[in-house]
Structures are given as C-alpha cells and as structure tokens.
Design a protein around this motif. Structure first.
Motif, short mmCIF file in Angstrom:
data_model
loop_
_atom_site.label_atom_id
_atom_site.label_comp_id
_atom_site.label_asym_id
_atom_site.label_seq_id
_atom_site.Cartn_x
_atom_site.Cartn_y
_atom_site.Cartn_z
N ARG A 1 0.93 -1.22 0.02
CA ARG A 1 0.00 0.02 0.12
C ARG A 1 0.94 1.27 -0.05
O ARG A 1 1.84 1.37 0.60
N VAL A 2 0.47 2.17 -0.76
CA VAL A 2 1.25 3.59 -0.58
C VAL A 2 0.28 4.89 -0.53
O VAL A 2 -0.84 4.54 -0.95
N ILE A 3 0.53 5.93 -0.10
CA ILE A 3 -0.11 7.04 -0.14
C ILE A 3 0.38 7.63 -1.13
O ILE A 3 1.35 8.24 -1.40
N MET A 4 -0.29 7.91 -2.34
CA MET A 4 0.11 8.55 -3.49
C MET A 4 -0.63 9.91 -3.77
O MET A 4 -1.90 9.87 -4.15
N ILE A 5 -0.14 10.88 -3.69
CA ILE A 5 -0.73 12.30 -3.75
C ILE A 5 -0.02 13.28 -4.96
O ILE A 5 1.03 12.88 -5.16
N PRO A 6 -0.52 14.27 -5.35
CA PRO A 6 -2.01 14.45 -4.88
C PRO A 6 -2.94 14.20 -6.22
O PRO A 6 -4.19 14.37 -6.21
N ASP A 7 -2.31 13.49 -7.21
CA ASP A 7 -2.86 13.27 -8.42
C ASP A 7 -3.87 11.76 -8.40
O ASP A 7 -3.22 10.76 -8.48
N GLU A 8 -5.11 11.85 -8.19
CA GLU A 8 -6.06 10.65 -8.26
C GLU A 8 -5.95 9.84 -9.06
O GLU A 8 -5.79 8.69 -9.24
N TYR A 9 -5.99 10.57 -10.52
CA TYR A 9 -5.77 9.54 -11.81
C TYR A 9 -4.50 9.01 -11.77
O TYR A 9 -4.32 7.93 -12.44
N LEU A 10 -3.27 9.66 -11.81
CA LEU A 10 -2.00 9.20 -11.89
C LEU A 10 -2.03 7.89 -10.82
O LEU A 10 -1.68 6.67 -11.38
N ALA A 11 -2.50 8.15 -9.65
CA ALA A 11 -2.31 7.08 -8.64
C ALA A 11 -3.40 5.69 -9.11
O ALA A 11 -2.78 4.74 -9.03
N ARG A 12 -4.36 6.06 -9.60
CA ARG A 12 -5.20 5.09 -10.25
C ARG A 12 -4.42 4.50 -11.51
O ARG A 12 -4.66 2.98 -11.55
#
Ligand code: SF4
Length: 326
Positions: A170-181
């Motif tokens: 698991r990682v917290i990936m911020i702030p771009d929701e789409y990049l993270a998805r």
C-alpha cells in the motif's frame, strides 16, 4: 516590414518554427528573442523550458527542454548563475531546491498548477496520522512544503518504478488521483489517493478518443497518465511527455493523437515532420502565462526570484533526491 524581422529569419531560428508561427507573429517575437540571448550571456543565465511551452520559447530561446524530471536533473547540474523557469511555480521551486546556489526566476508568479494547489503540508500530516506507517509518494507537481512532508517524490515518467521500489503493498500517492489509479492498475499495489486533478488532462473523455479514431483511421493514441483511467484504457500507450517523445521518435510517421497539453504536439511536430499529429488538445492556462516578453522582463529586472525556507527546502530536497537516485 521593419528591419528586425528579416535579420531574425536569416539566423535560422525562424526555420525551426515556420510551420507553426505565422510570419507576422514572428516579427513581434524577434526583438524579444535577441534581447533574451544578450541578457542570457550577460547574466550567465539558462532558460529551462517545459514541453508545454509554446514553440517560440521552446525552440528559440530555451537552453534545456523536457519534462519535469529532465528539468529537475538539469537544474541540479547546471553551473549557471541564473535559472529562468519557463514552466510553472512548483518547477521553479524544485530547481531552487536542487540548486540553492543559483538565482531562480519565474517570469510570472501566477503560473501555478491545479494539482499543486489541491494539497497542503497540513493535509499530508493528516494523511500520515490516518494511515500510520504507509509511505507517502508525492508527485513532483506539488509545492516544496508538500514535498517536505513526503518520503519520496515521483514524476509521471518514473511513478511505477518509484512505487515498486518501496516494496510495500500500500502507498499513499498524492495529489493526482488519476495518476495514482493508473499506477495502481499497472502495479497492483493499493493506492490511497487524494482528489487532486490536472485541469488540462481531466477534461479528456473516452468518447472524444473514440470519435477521433472513427474520423482518422490508423490513429495511434498516446495518453498522459494524468488522464482519467477510462481515457488511458481506450488509448494505445500511456506515458509522460518524455515517453511520448520517445514513442514518436521510435515509430516514425503515421497519425498520432497526443492526449495532453496543446504545445506538446506543436513542439514534436518541429522535430518529427513525417508524423501527422491529430489534435484536439487542451491548453494549460498556467503554462501559457509564460511569454517571450515576460522572460525578457524577468532577465532585465531579475524578477520574480523564488526563495525557500532552508530547513523546509532541505527536507523537500531529500524526497526529490531519493527519487533521482532510483
Ligand atoms: S498541465 Fe496540468 S499538471 Fe501541468 S501545470 Fe498545467 S494544470 Fe498543472
């Protein structure tokens, strides 16, 4: 016609952009281009231009061109006294962070970014409290304050590698929701996301891509990973602007749709005339705040200087350098 334009054309610069810049418009650029070249020599300055800058900036006055990652690396290595960032504010901050010795200028202080504006350092501290022990991966499109609260940074070009390097599920990936998805889909690693979006890339839709395919047989679609996952899903390839550049270089010719900011196609069209670039595109209003006129003013008046709190810059630098080491 005045005296300046013909001399401007004979120095070869106009040939680079003649397919994109009408002659009449070029005449308005020539004086600024000459003044900028002189000022660069006098100030020992370099101009770093992001791929989304207009062709007369990108091809006619910049010394270093590329995506955020390339600009960060070059900012670190240059021995220029002055760095002018033809990009947006977070890029200027990154340049200052990596090269504290140089004076870093941004020609327009309002050249911001919807992603960088979506999150603060306090937000990151709250996320850490809510998800203790989960590493924080921060996209470079953020303020130095947000980077300072992060474990490591990433760009759209290295996000997959950065996330996989952490060895967590698991990682917290911020702030771009789409990049993270999009990175979650590629890696299978669970992303805790933030609802930040790029106002340029979030506007593309799968329907638009399908319509372009119907109108242009044989079209190859390259989407930036800041696009919504449904857009990436109907594209042929997804990658950063540097990866798009490599793709076009390696697949000479054909019809290509770059699902990204408008100037990307313009700038690649100069280098790859055999490729037909199909547009629609969306314009970044922040990138377009940078002009030849304000680059010239910036060098004349040494404005606007970007400064950082040294302690905060040092913590932010750690997150960026950790990324650059991967
Ligand atoms: S294109 Fe999007 S991510 Fe890039 S500077 Fe503009 S708003 Fe920010």
């Amino acid at each position: 016609m005045n005296q300046i334009a013909p001399r401007g054309k004979t120095d070869g610069l106009y040939d680079r952009v003649r397919h994109l810049v009408p002659e009449m418009e070029w005449e308005t650029f020539v004086e600024d281009i000459r003044a900028i070249e002189t000022l660069k020599r006098e100030r020992n300055a370099v101009i770093l231009a992001h791929n989304y800058q207009t062709p007369e900036i990108f091809h006619c006055v910049s010394d270093i061109r590329g995506d955020s990652l390339a600009l960060a690396r070059e900012a670190q290595n240059t021995d220029a006294d002055v760095i002018v960032m033809a990009g947006v504010h977070f890029m200027a901050e990154t340049a200052k962070m990596l090269n504290p010795r140089s004076t870093v200028l941004i020609p327009d202080l309002k050249a911001g970014c919807s992603l960088a504006d979506s999150i603060t350092g306090a937000d990151v501290r709250l996320l850490r409290q809510r998800y203790p022990g989960v590493p924080v991966v921060t996209y470079v499109n953020t303020s130095a304050e947000v980077k300072a609260e992060s474990d490591i940074c990433c760009t759209s070009g290295n996000a997959k590698r950065v996330v996989e390097s952490l060895g967590t599920d698991r990682v917290i990936m911020i702030p771009d929701e789409y990049l993270a998805r999009n990175i979650e889909a590629e890696t299978g690693i669970k992303m805790i996301t933030w609802a930040g979006h790029c106002e340029v890339h979030e506007r593309f839709t799968p329907g638009e891509i399908e319509r372009m395919r119907a109108d242009h047989p044989g079209l190859v679609v390259l989407a930036h990973p800041e696009c919504p996952p449904e857009v990436v899903a109907v594209s042929d390839f997804s990658g950063s602007t540097a990866m798009m550049d490599d793709y076009v270089r390696d697949h000479k010719g054909g019809r290509i749709l770059l699902v990204t900011e408008c100037s990307m196609s313009d700038n690649l069209a100069v280098r790859y005339p055999q490729t037909q670039f199909i547009r629609p595109c969306n314009m970044c209003p922040h990138m377009k705040r940078i002009t030849l006129a304000n680059i010239r003013q910036s060098l004349e008046n040494m404005t606007h200087e970007v400064t950082l709190d040294p302690a905060m810059a040092s913590r932010a630098r750690r997150a960026v350098e950790r990324m650059l080491a991967i």
